[in-house]
Every structure is written in C-alpha cells, then in structure tokens.
Design an enzyme around this catalytic site. Sequence first.
Site, PDB file in Angstrom:
ATOM      1  N   GLU A  12       1.293   6.092   9.071  1.00 59.39           N
ATOM      2  CA  GLU A  12       1.082   6.916   7.882  1.00 59.39           C
ATOM      3  C   GLU A  12       0.175   8.087   8.232  1.00 59.39           C
ATOM      4  O   GLU A  12      -0.738   7.976   9.027  1.00 59.39           O
ATOM      5  CB  GLU A  12       0.429   6.072   6.783  1.00 59.39           C
ATOM      6  CG  GLU A  12       0.183   6.834   5.490  1.00 59.39           C
ATOM      7  CD  GLU A  12      -0.547   6.014   4.440  1.00 59.39           C
ATOM      8  OE1 GLU A  12      -0.380   6.316   3.239  1.00 59.39           O
ATOM      9  OE2 GLU A  12      -1.293   5.071   4.811  1.00 59.39           O
ATOM     10  N   CYS A  40       2.193   1.872   3.688  1.00 58.82           N
ATOM     11  CA  CYS A  40       0.828   1.394   3.474  1.00 58.82           C
ATOM     12  C   CYS A  40       0.675   0.549   2.208  1.00 58.82           C
ATOM     13  O   CYS A  40       1.091  -0.605   2.180  1.00 58.82           O
ATOM     14  CB  CYS A  40      -0.125   2.585   3.480  1.00 58.82           C
ATOM     15  SG  CYS A  40      -1.856   2.125   3.807  1.00 58.82           S
ATOM     16  N   LYS A  98       6.163   7.753  -0.568  1.00 58.34           N
ATOM     17  CA  LYS A  98       5.371   6.577  -0.927  1.00 58.34           C
ATOM     18  C   LYS A  98       5.360   6.387  -2.442  1.00 58.34           C
ATOM     19  O   LYS A  98       5.053   7.311  -3.197  1.00 58.34           O
ATOM     20  CB  LYS A  98       3.949   6.750  -0.402  1.00 58.34           C
ATOM     21  CG  LYS A  98       3.020   5.563  -0.621  1.00 58.34           C
ATOM     22  CD  LYS A  98       1.666   5.868   0.013  1.00 58.34           C
ATOM     23  CE  LYS A  98       0.695   4.712  -0.121  1.00 58.34           C
ATOM     24  NZ  LYS A  98      -0.603   5.022   0.544  1.00 58.34           N
TER      25      LYS A  98
END
Length: 286
Positions: A42, A155, A114
């Site tokens: 990330e 994440c 994300k």
Amino acid sequence: MTVKVAAIQMCSGVDPQRNADTMARLVRDAAAKGAVYVQTPEMTGALQKNRAELRAILRNAENDIIVSRAAELARDLKIHVHVGSTAIARDDDKIANRGFLFGPDGTRICSYDKIHMFDVDLDNGESWRESAAYQPGSEARVTDLGFAKLGFAICYDVRFPQLFRAEAVAGAEILTVPAAFTRQTGEAHWEILLRARAIENGAFLVAAAQGGVHEDGRETYGHSMIIDPWGRVLASAGGDGEAVVMAELDIAAVKAARAKIPNLKNARDFTLAQSQAMAPAGGEAA
C-alpha cells in the site's frame, strides 16, 4: 498448476521518484528469481502524513510515475505487476487509495480503490482519519491472471471478511492485502487476520507490506507474508526495511482445501431475530 509469486516489502519515503526506483529494483529482483506475479505494498508511491505536501506531489493515473513505471516493468519482464496501491489525484479534489494490476504485455488489466477508510483512535494518542482526504471505493474486484483468479483488497479492508467472502464466492483463488499496517495494530492483529481470511475462504493470500520508520515519522509493521489455503505461512519478511518474499503456489491446493472444508458451499441465508426477556412464571417482566 504451480506458479511463483512475490510480495515486495518497502519503506516508502516522501519522494515518488526514489520510491519508484526502489520498486523497480525489487520487482526486477523478484522476476529474476522466477516470480510471474509481483505485488508491492500500500502507498508504494509515497507515505506522507502532511496533506498539503501530499497533494503537491499527487498526479492522476495517466501521469503518475508509479503507474507508468509498473506498466514498463510488467512489459519488460513479461510478468504481472500489482501495485498494491498509490495515492492518485481525483477530479473532485479527493484522493484515491488505488491499486493497479498490469499484465505481461504492460496493459493495465484493472484498478481497485480501497473501500474501507482507516478512521480510528488507538492507544497512546495515535489517531487516523483517512476519510478526511480519501474517497472510498465501492466496488470489489476479481480478475483472471490466466493461472488463477485474483481478488483485491487494501490494508484496513482485511478487517471486513464479507469483502473476501464475496471475492471467494466469485472464484478468487488468490486474495491480496497490500498494506501499510501501523506497528501498534500489526503487532496485535496482522498475522491472525491474514491467516483467518485465507482459512475461511480456502484461498492463498499475498500481503506485501510497508515496514520500518518512514520519513514522515510513522512506523509500519512490515512482516510481508504469503499464506496457503490451510492457513500456513509459506514465507514471511521481518519487521523493518526492504525484502522480497517469495513462494510457489500450487493452485490445485485451493480446490483441495475447499473440498475438505466446503464452507463456501455450505453457507446458508438466515435472518436475525432479537429476543426480549421473558416474564418470570406467575408475574410480569420488570
């Protein structure tokens, strides 16, 4: 079918050019060792807590150095390159935390924004508000690499098992969690979350991580990992600095794991009922 994959661990700073050079060096190293799919962490392009300074280096996807360099690497090395994510300028003045997958001909196969924003208040005064600057995505992604189907996450997404279940049901055999986990949350939860997502979906999981103390002052946990469908850690990095983590994946192990524990098939729809306390015999509820 057996394939070799790699997770690249970095300690990205604030300079996208320097980070792009580091990415290229590590991806080339992985490819030289036989990896046909390489994942970066990330925020590969930059970790920068200062929002004004971050905006100053932002570019759209067509002009971003990480995006263009990854496409070149994929084409030159004839492998799949998965930029776990990098910060991308949007037209609405928000920022996208966006991952990119490039095929062996350098073509961009797909991108993923994300979905879940890291808005938390941790111990010792550590606090994060991703939603203050980043626009969350709204679409899960599964794509076919030819040798396996790949599902995307970034994440904090790892704490939302419904995302991974939807991808597994859609056929994903390799799940991905490129990350920049904080040291505090990583020490507590990183490995157990990754192994749980692999086990409950009977899938391989590849998680390239940021690791170390960064130029902007934050600390990330590292420990990039590759996990098999039975929850075994096939390969792992240490907590700090660069690493190339590699493993051979026998894609048939996904089918075997799902045959042993067919929870994807055994899942049932259900309703949730909330019951009130029953009155005691001979009287009314208080």
